[in-house]
Design an enzyme around this catalytic site. Structure first.
Site, PDB file in Angstrom:
ATOM      1  N   SER A  31       0.832  -1.283   0.053  1.00 12.09           N
ATOM      2  CA  SER A  31      -0.258  -0.028  -0.106  1.00 12.09           C
ATOM      3  C   SER A  31       0.797   1.255  -0.091  1.00 12.09           C
ATOM      4  O   SER A  31       1.741   1.343   0.931  1.00 12.09           O
ATOM      5  CB  SER A  31      -0.825   0.141   1.250  1.00 12.09           C
ATOM      6  OG  SER A  31      -1.848  -1.049   1.231  1.00 12.09           O
ATOM      7  N   HIS A  62      -4.874  -0.844  -5.221  1.00 14.60           N
ATOM      8  CA  HIS A  62      -3.722  -1.898  -5.631  1.00 14.60           C
ATOM      9  C   HIS A  62      -3.956  -1.899  -7.454  1.00 14.60           C
ATOM     10  O   HIS A  62      -5.060  -2.475  -7.668  1.00 14.60           O
ATOM     11  CB  HIS A  62      -3.912  -3.062  -5.114  1.00 14.60           C
ATOM     12  CG  HIS A  62      -3.471  -3.273  -3.607  1.00 14.60           C
ATOM     13  ND1 HIS A  62      -2.125  -3.483  -3.568  1.00 14.60           N
ATOM     14  CD2 HIS A  62      -4.027  -2.745  -2.394  1.00 14.60           C
ATOM     15  CE1 HIS A  62      -1.963  -3.491  -2.081  1.00 14.60           C
ATOM     16  NE2 HIS A  62      -3.149  -2.949  -1.599  1.00 14.60           N
ATOM     17  N   HIS A  84      -4.240 -10.972  -1.662  1.00 14.67           N
ATOM     18  CA  HIS A  84      -4.392 -11.060  -0.360  1.00 14.67           C
ATOM     19  C   HIS A  84      -5.346 -12.125  -0.096  1.00 14.67           C
ATOM     20  O   HIS A  84      -6.275 -12.555  -0.775  1.00 14.67           O
ATOM     21  CB  HIS A  84      -5.095  -9.745   0.257  1.00 14.67           C
ATOM     22  CG  HIS A  84      -4.073  -8.612  -0.030  1.00 14.67           C
ATOM     23  ND1 HIS A  84      -4.236  -7.756  -0.897  1.00 14.67           N
ATOM     24  CD2 HIS A  84      -3.065  -8.086   0.952  1.00 14.67           C
ATOM     25  CE1 HIS A  84      -3.282  -6.679  -0.836  1.00 14.67           C
ATOM     26  NE2 HIS A  84      -2.850  -6.918   0.440  1.00 14.67           N
ATOM     27  N   TYR A  86      -7.425 -12.392   2.309  1.00 17.60           N
ATOM     28  CA  TYR A  86      -8.823 -11.907   2.890  1.00 17.60           C
ATOM     29  C   TYR A  86      -9.626 -11.778   1.487  1.00 17.60           C
ATOM     30  O   TYR A  86     -10.908 -11.493   1.694  1.00 17.60           O
ATOM     31  CB  TYR A  86      -8.808 -10.662   3.609  1.00 17.60           C
ATOM     32  CG  TYR A  86      -7.829  -9.256   3.071  1.00 17.60           C
ATOM     33  CD1 TYR A  86      -8.509  -8.687   1.955  1.00 17.60           C
ATOM     34  CD2 TYR A  86      -6.936  -8.978   3.309  1.00 17.60           C
ATOM     35  CE1 TYR A  86      -7.978  -7.623   1.253  1.00 17.60           C
ATOM     36  CE2 TYR A  86      -6.060  -7.859   2.952  1.00 17.60           C
ATOM     37  CZ  TYR A  86      -6.966  -7.195   1.986  1.00 17.60           C
ATOM     38  OH  TYR A  86      -6.177  -6.143   1.346  1.00 17.60           O
ATOM     39  N   GLU A  87      -9.192 -11.742   0.306  1.00 20.42           N
ATOM     40  CA  GLU A  87      -9.982 -11.671  -0.883  1.00 20.42           C
ATOM     41  C   GLU A  87     -10.752 -12.758  -1.318  1.00 20.42           C
ATOM     42  O   GLU A  87     -11.692 -12.697  -1.960  1.00 20.42           O
ATOM     43  CB  GLU A  87      -9.123 -11.135  -2.154  1.00 20.42           C
ATOM     44  CG  GLU A  87      -8.331  -9.860  -1.948  1.00 20.42           C
ATOM     45  CD  GLU A  87      -7.547  -9.515  -2.976  1.00 20.42           C
ATOM     46  OE1 GLU A  87      -7.684  -9.066  -4.101  1.00 20.42           O
ATOM     47  OE2 GLU A  87      -6.321  -9.617  -2.762  1.00 20.42           O
ATOM     48  N   ALA A 114       2.449  -2.233   4.109  1.00 20.87           N
ATOM     49  CA  ALA A 114       1.978  -1.159   5.251  1.00 20.87           C
ATOM     50  C   ALA A 114       1.667  -2.170   6.381  1.00 20.87           C
ATOM     51  O   ALA A 114       1.143  -3.195   6.149  1.00 20.87           O
ATOM     52  CB  ALA A 114       1.098  -0.384   4.607  1.00 20.87           C
ATOM     53  N   MET A 212      -1.296  -8.065   6.899  1.00 14.27           N
ATOM     54  CA  MET A 212      -2.312  -8.898   6.204  1.00 14.27           C
ATOM     55  C   MET A 212      -1.673  -9.515   5.113  1.00 14.27           C
ATOM     56  O   MET A 212      -2.309 -10.066   4.005  1.00 14.27           O
ATOM     57  CB  MET A 212      -3.765  -8.334   5.746  1.00 14.27           C
ATOM     58  CG  MET A 212      -4.251  -7.499   6.869  1.00 14.27           C
ATOM     59  SD  MET A 212      -5.598  -6.530   6.447  1.00 14.27           S
ATOM     60  CE  MET A 212      -6.007  -5.555   7.909  1.00 14.27           C
ATOM     61  N   SER A 213      -0.505  -9.515   5.093  1.00 11.46           N
ATOM     62  CA  SER A 213       0.289 -10.029   3.766  1.00 11.46           C
ATOM     63  C   SER A 213       1.785 -10.498   4.025  1.00 11.46           C
ATOM     64  O   SER A 213       2.089 -10.964   5.000  1.00 11.46           O
ATOM     65  CB  SER A 213       0.400  -8.802   2.714  1.00 11.46           C
ATOM     66  OG  SER A 213       1.091  -8.078   3.156  1.00 11.46           O
ATOM     67  N   ASN A 236       0.912   3.077  11.157  1.00 13.65           N
ATOM     68  CA  ASN A 236      -0.201   3.595  12.221  1.00 13.65           C
ATOM     69  C   ASN A 236       0.041   2.748  13.514  1.00 13.65           C
ATOM     70  O   ASN A 236       0.861   1.809  13.274  1.00 13.65           O
ATOM     71  CB  ASN A 236      -1.610   2.921  11.857  1.00 13.65           C
ATOM     72  CG  ASN A 236      -1.981   1.880  11.401  1.00 13.65           C
ATOM     73  OD1 ASN A 236      -1.501   1.076  10.474  1.00 13.65           O
ATOM     74  ND2 ASN A 236      -2.279   0.845  12.510  1.00 13.65           N
ATOM     75  N   HIS A 248      -8.275   2.589   6.748  1.00 16.27           N
ATOM     76  CA  HIS A 248      -7.396   2.468   5.363  1.00 16.27           C
ATOM     77  C   HIS A 248      -6.990   3.842   5.073  1.00 16.27           C
ATOM     78  O   HIS A 248      -5.815   3.804   4.315  1.00 16.27           O
ATOM     79  CB  HIS A 248      -8.120   1.642   4.395  1.00 16.27           C
ATOM     80  CG  HIS A 248      -7.247   1.233   3.044  1.00 16.27           C
ATOM     81  ND1 HIS A 248      -6.318   0.398   3.397  1.00 16.27           N
ATOM     82  CD2 HIS A 248      -7.249   1.695   1.866  1.00 16.27           C
ATOM     83  CE1 HIS A 248      -5.671  -0.021   2.442  1.00 16.27           C
ATOM     84  NE2 HIS A 248      -6.249   0.764   1.310  1.00 16.27           N
TER      85      HIS A 248
HETATM   86  N1  HPA Z   1      -3.321  -4.078  11.036  1.00 18.05           N
HETATM   87  C1  HPA Z   1      -3.094  -4.981  10.216  1.00 18.05           C
HETATM   88  N2  HPA Z   1      -2.730  -4.681   8.741  1.00 18.05           N
HETATM   89  C2  HPA Z   1      -2.247  -3.162   8.849  1.00 18.05           C
HETATM   90  C3  HPA Z   1      -2.420  -2.277   9.643  1.00 18.05           C
HETATM   91  C4  HPA Z   1      -2.790  -2.751  11.135  1.00 18.05           C
HETATM   92  O1  HPA Z   1      -2.781  -2.003  12.121  1.00 18.05           O
HETATM   93  N3  HPA Z   1      -1.739  -1.201   9.161  1.00 18.05           N
HETATM   94  C5  HPA Z   1      -1.535  -1.459   8.093  1.00 18.05           C
HETATM   95  N4  HPA Z   1      -1.779  -2.706   7.571  1.00 18.05           N
END
Ligand code: HPA
Length: 273
Positions: A31, A62, A84, A86-87, A114, A212-213, A236, A248
């Site tokens: 990301s 993406h 991903h 989750y898709e 990210a 998540m990846s 974050n 997001h």
């Molecule tokens: N959690 C999971 N995936 C993420 C996060 C998070 O806080 N920030 C960016 N991708």
């Protein structure tokens, strides 16, 4: 033949109908980094949708394509947009592009993402060199009949992220005056962000960042003998670490804020590893 391997071979054949480019280094862009591929000296792009049997990505922000070209003088293949878990794809599809890049000849893989910071020392905008990962909460991409053509049934994972590459990256970042954290990446399924309790669990496991990846891709690449490294952009503080709710947009905004520096680092890393 094994169905997963058959699909891979069909994707390789489909790419090879379009290009005979020989990449040395493969890059997966997370990301906020996606437009890095627009800045390199591209010789060819192939949309995922034009590769028969390829799982196509659905996440906003993406793009879904491979970019073949040069970073400095290094021949690279870049995944602009990843797949991903989750898709809804099976793990074998999630890691198909990674394996595909390996089968196209890439011997080294640079993973970027990210991630949420779990470590109390981290701040949004920090970069973290991935030293190791925890994937206990997601299925292994190696479940199912082993792809003997690629690697062994029970592969060693004691050094997923190459020490050699890590040393080079640390030196590169230092020379550039870029602060580089080092830590353990925890992969969860997403697409929801975690609960504060899950983040406390990840911290007690020894995690420094969550996402998540990435880790599944690293495992698939190691299985087939590709040398792997990874850098997270901490976008974050993870859930429960601040008053803020996660979204997001914040992830994207932080990634965008530091993208220029991240891209500079990636360019130097590609040319020095
Ligand atoms: N959690 C999971 N995936 C993420 C996060 C998070 O806080 N920030 C960016 N991708």
């Amino acid at each position: 033949m094994n169905k997963v391997y058959e699909k891979l071979q069909s994707c390789v054949a489909s790419v090879r109908e379009k290009t005979d480019f020989q990449p040395e280094v493969a890059l997966i862009l997370g990301s906020g980094l996606g437009d890095y591929a627009d800045e390199i000296q591209a010789v060819q792009t192939i949309n995922y949708a034009d590769i028969s049997h390829f799982p196509t990505s659905t996440v906003a922000g993406h793009k879904g394509r491979f970019v073949f070209g040069y970073v400095k003088d290094v021949p690279v293949v870049i995944m602009q947009g990843r797949v991903h878990y989750y898709e809804g794809y099976p793990m074998s599809d999630v890691v198909l592009p990674t394996r595909l890049m390996g089968m196209l000849g890439a011997k080294k893989l640079i993973l970027t993402n990210a991630a949420g910071g779990i470590n109390y020392d981290y701040e949004p905008g920090d970069f973290m060199l991935i030293t190791d990962h925890i994937t206990t909460a997601v299925p292994s991409p190696l479940i199912g009949a082993n792809l003997e053509e690629l690697g062994t049934r029970f592969p060693d994972m004691s050094e997923v992220y190459s020490r050699r590459m890590r040393d080079v990256i640390k030196k590169t970042a230092q020379e550039m005056g870029i602060l580089l954290r080092e830590g353990v990446y925890v992969q969860l399924t997403g697409p929801n962000y975690e609960t504060p309790a899950e983040i406390r669990m990840c911290r007690s496991w020894g995690g420094d960042a969550v996402g998540m990846s990435t880790a599944c891709e690293a495992m698939a690449a190691r299985h087939m003998g590709v040398e792997v490294c990874g850098i997270s952009c901490i976008t974050n503080l993870a859930a429960g670490m601040s008053e803020k709710k996660l979204n997001h947009t914040e992830v994207q905004e932080t990634a965008d804020r530091v993208a220029k520096q991240f891209k500079k680092l990636i360019t130097e890393v590609v040319s020095s590893i």
